[in-house]
Write an enzyme that holds these catalytic residues in place. Structure first.
Site, PDB file in Angstrom:
ATOM      1  N   LYS A 108      52.886   7.903  10.359  1.00 23.98           N
ATOM      2  CA  LYS A 108      52.633   8.056  11.788  1.00 23.98           C
ATOM      3  C   LYS A 108      53.284   9.314  12.626  1.00 23.98           C
ATOM      4  O   LYS A 108      52.430   9.942  13.307  1.00 23.98           O
ATOM      5  CB  LYS A 108      52.890   6.668  12.375  1.00 23.98           C
ATOM      6  CG  LYS A 108      52.652   6.502  13.820  1.00 23.98           C
ATOM      7  CD  LYS A 108      52.363   5.228  14.115  1.00 23.98           C
ATOM      8  CE  LYS A 108      53.349   4.357  14.527  1.00 23.98           C
ATOM      9  NZ  LYS A 108      54.063   4.519  15.742  1.00 23.98           N
ATOM     10  N   ARG A 144      57.785   1.039  29.099  1.00 23.12           N
ATOM     11  CA  ARG A 144      58.747   1.975  28.542  1.00 23.12           C
ATOM     12  C   ARG A 144      59.115   3.183  29.330  1.00 23.12           C
ATOM     13  O   ARG A 144      58.441   3.790  29.899  1.00 23.12           O
ATOM     14  CB  ARG A 144      58.158   2.348  27.197  1.00 23.12           C
ATOM     15  CG  ARG A 144      57.810   1.132  26.264  1.00 23.12           C
ATOM     16  CD  ARG A 144      57.286   1.387  24.858  1.00 23.12           C
ATOM     17  NE  ARG A 144      58.285   2.182  23.780  1.00 23.12           N
ATOM     18  CZ  ARG A 144      57.953   2.858  23.166  1.00 23.12           C
ATOM     19  NH1 ARG A 144      56.716   2.823  22.445  1.00 23.12           N
ATOM     20  NH2 ARG A 144      58.744   3.313  22.166  1.00 23.12           N
ATOM     21  N   SER A 194      66.905  10.864  20.377  1.00 28.07           N
ATOM     22  CA  SER A 194      65.374  10.496  20.458  1.00 28.07           C
ATOM     23  C   SER A 194      64.771  11.656  19.839  1.00 28.07           C
ATOM     24  O   SER A 194      64.660  12.758  20.516  1.00 28.07           O
ATOM     25  CB  SER A 194      64.842  10.210  21.835  1.00 28.07           C
ATOM     26  OG  SER A 194      63.591  10.243  22.003  1.00 28.07           O
ATOM     27  N   ASP A 231      63.181   2.415  13.437  1.00 28.17           N
ATOM     28  CA  ASP A 231      61.980   1.518  13.521  1.00 28.17           C
ATOM     29  C   ASP A 231      62.002   0.670  12.519  1.00 28.17           C
ATOM     30  O   ASP A 231      61.155  -0.553  12.307  1.00 28.17           O
ATOM     31  CB  ASP A 231      60.602   2.491  13.168  1.00 28.17           C
ATOM     32  CG  ASP A 231      60.431   3.459  14.088  1.00 28.17           C
ATOM     33  OD1 ASP A 231      60.958   3.166  15.362  1.00 28.17           O
ATOM     34  OD2 ASP A 231      59.719   4.574  13.970  1.00 28.17           O
TER      35      ASP A 231
END
Ligand code: S3P
Length: 436
Positions: A23, A124, A168, A315
């Site tokens: 992805k 978010r 991140s 994840d």
């Protein structure tokens, strides 16, 4: 439409499969292809809802994209300054990656744009991306730090030296993409290593980029040259099958052509620490390494998850929570507060789901302590989170009876065809649609 799964305990998990394309890499291939000079061919593209949101947004900005087959895409590069003002609000659906990377890409354009998303995405945090972009000279409005985002164009951006407050890859990538449009150098320092797909692909597209002591440095104004991108299978999608085959009791499962980028393989290292039997063969050392993983059943043990592996497996915690519940002894997860800001609050949703199946879970602000043993039969709610739904479906193969997982429609955001592939490897999964 809402839907649910019911999974029966399995006798064995066996077969040889490929999972759909990565992805993260698919989003990036579309975006970099769109601003490159020339045509980019993408093979192995993930035609899941998240990446299709990116594809539609780029088309809305005038980029010609042909999808010859679901996983074969050609992008006609519009060049660094070739995107056009969209006539509509750009809808990112469920995708945090699409929204945050586009925030960086759009900050450097000459036109205004608006980005929105579904009810999960609209909860978010977006200040993490708006703040560094504002430091670069961008004008971005949020709704109390959350989507929708209004990005004003025609700003001249300048490079910054930015230390990310949280590890991140999305924020790092947004700053680097904006850096392409900025005067001078952009330097990003990350507090812990995060996935480096953006850096690898920028290099593949001819961008000069330096890495220096935890920093990535990029000079603005560089043009990208189209390339061809072969997207390997998504290790995050493979992780559900690694779990099922580890706890499934018998059989051998091979997963072919799956991404093995070392910034993503934390799940393999953590499962191995828990005693999983994984044979990992790297077959391709390309811009993105890939290979085959062979999984056989194993007795899993509880562990203290090393905090330095957390960003490399970020994840995969839904899978790891379920693995911990099926392991002998206690598993401690800490340093994982970011899980509260994913498609759902994954600490809370996983703890509630595991408790519904009889597992003792002590929820912490930055993780959990899970007492392993067995999963009872029962009903869990995914909270609309694709990875939570699939993690419970995978673990259910080793439950004491049938497990129903509610709220599974969002599986299509990252893993179209999950239910069919699960059945191919002998997971007895039934899918039910419930209308609206
Ligand atoms: C992603 C980065 C990660 C990950 C997400 C995809 C990416 O998020 O959780 O699913 O493609 O860059 P953060 O960078 O916010 O940790």
């Amino acid at each position: 439409m809402t839907s649910s799964y019911t999974v029966q305990p399995a006798q064995q998990i066996a077969g040889r499969v490929r999972v759909p394309g990565d992805k993260s890499i698919s989003h990036r291939a579309l975006m970099l292809g769109a601003i490159a000079d020339g045509d980019t061919a993408i093979n192995g593209f993930l035609a899941g809802e998240d990446c299709l949101a990116t594809l539609s947004a780029l088309r809305a900005m005038g980029v010609t994209i042909a999808q010859d087959e679901a996983s074969t895409v050609r992008v006609r590069g519009a060049g660094l300054r070739g995107l056009q003002a969209p006539q509509q609000v750009l809808d990112m659906g469920n995708s945090g990656t699409a929204m945050r990377l586009f925030a960086g890409l759009l900050a450097g354009q000459s036109f205004d744009s608006q980005l929105t998303g579904d009810s999960s995405l609209c909860q978010r945090p977006m200040n993490r991306v708006a703040e560094p972009l504002r430091l670069m000279g961008a004008e971005i409005d949020t709704r109390d730090g959350k989507p929708p985002l209004q990005v004003r164009g025609a700003r001249s951006l300048h490079g910054i030296d930015y230390r990310l407050p949280v590890a991140s890859a999305q924020v790092k990538s947004a700053v680097l993409l904006a850096g392409l449009y900025a005067d001078g150098d952009t330097r990003v320092v990350e507090p812990a290593v995060t996935r480096d797909h953006t850096e690898r692909m920028l290099k593949q597209f001819g961008v000069r980029l330096r890495r220096d002591a935890g920093a990535v440095i990029l000079a603005g104004g560089q043009r990208l040259t189209a390339s061809s991108v072969d997207v390997p299978g998504d290790l995050s999608s493979a992780a559900f099958f690694l779990l099922a085959a580890s706890v499934g009791g018998a059989g051998e499962l091979q997963i072919e052509h799956v991404g093995l980028n070392p910034t993503r393989t934390g799940v393999l290292r953590i499962l191995e620490l828990m005693g999983a039997d994984l044979q990992i063969e790297e077959c391709r050392k390309d811009a993105e390494p890939a290979g085959r993983i062979t999984v056989r059943p194993a007795e899993l043990q509880g562990i203290r998850v090393p905090p330095e592996l957390v960003p490399l497996a970020i994840d995969e915690f839904p899978v790891l929570f379920v693995a911990a519940a099926l392991a002998q002894g206690e598993t401690q997860i800490s340093g994982a507060a970011e899980l509260r800001h994913k498609e759902s609050d994954r600490i809370a949703v996983m703890a509630a789901g595991l408790r519904a199946l009889g597992v003792q879970v002590d929820e912490r602000p930055d993780g959990a302590v899970i007492r392993g043993g067995t999963l009872q039969r029962g009903v869990v709610d995914s909270g609309g989170d694709h990875r939570v739904a699939m993690a419970f479906a995978a673990g259910a193969v080793a439950a004491a009876g049938p497990v129903t997982i509610r709220n599974t429609a969002n599986v299509a955001t990252s893993f179209p065809g999950f239910a069919g592939l699960a059945r191919e490897v002998d997971i007895a999964l039934e899918e039910h649609d419930h209308g609206n």
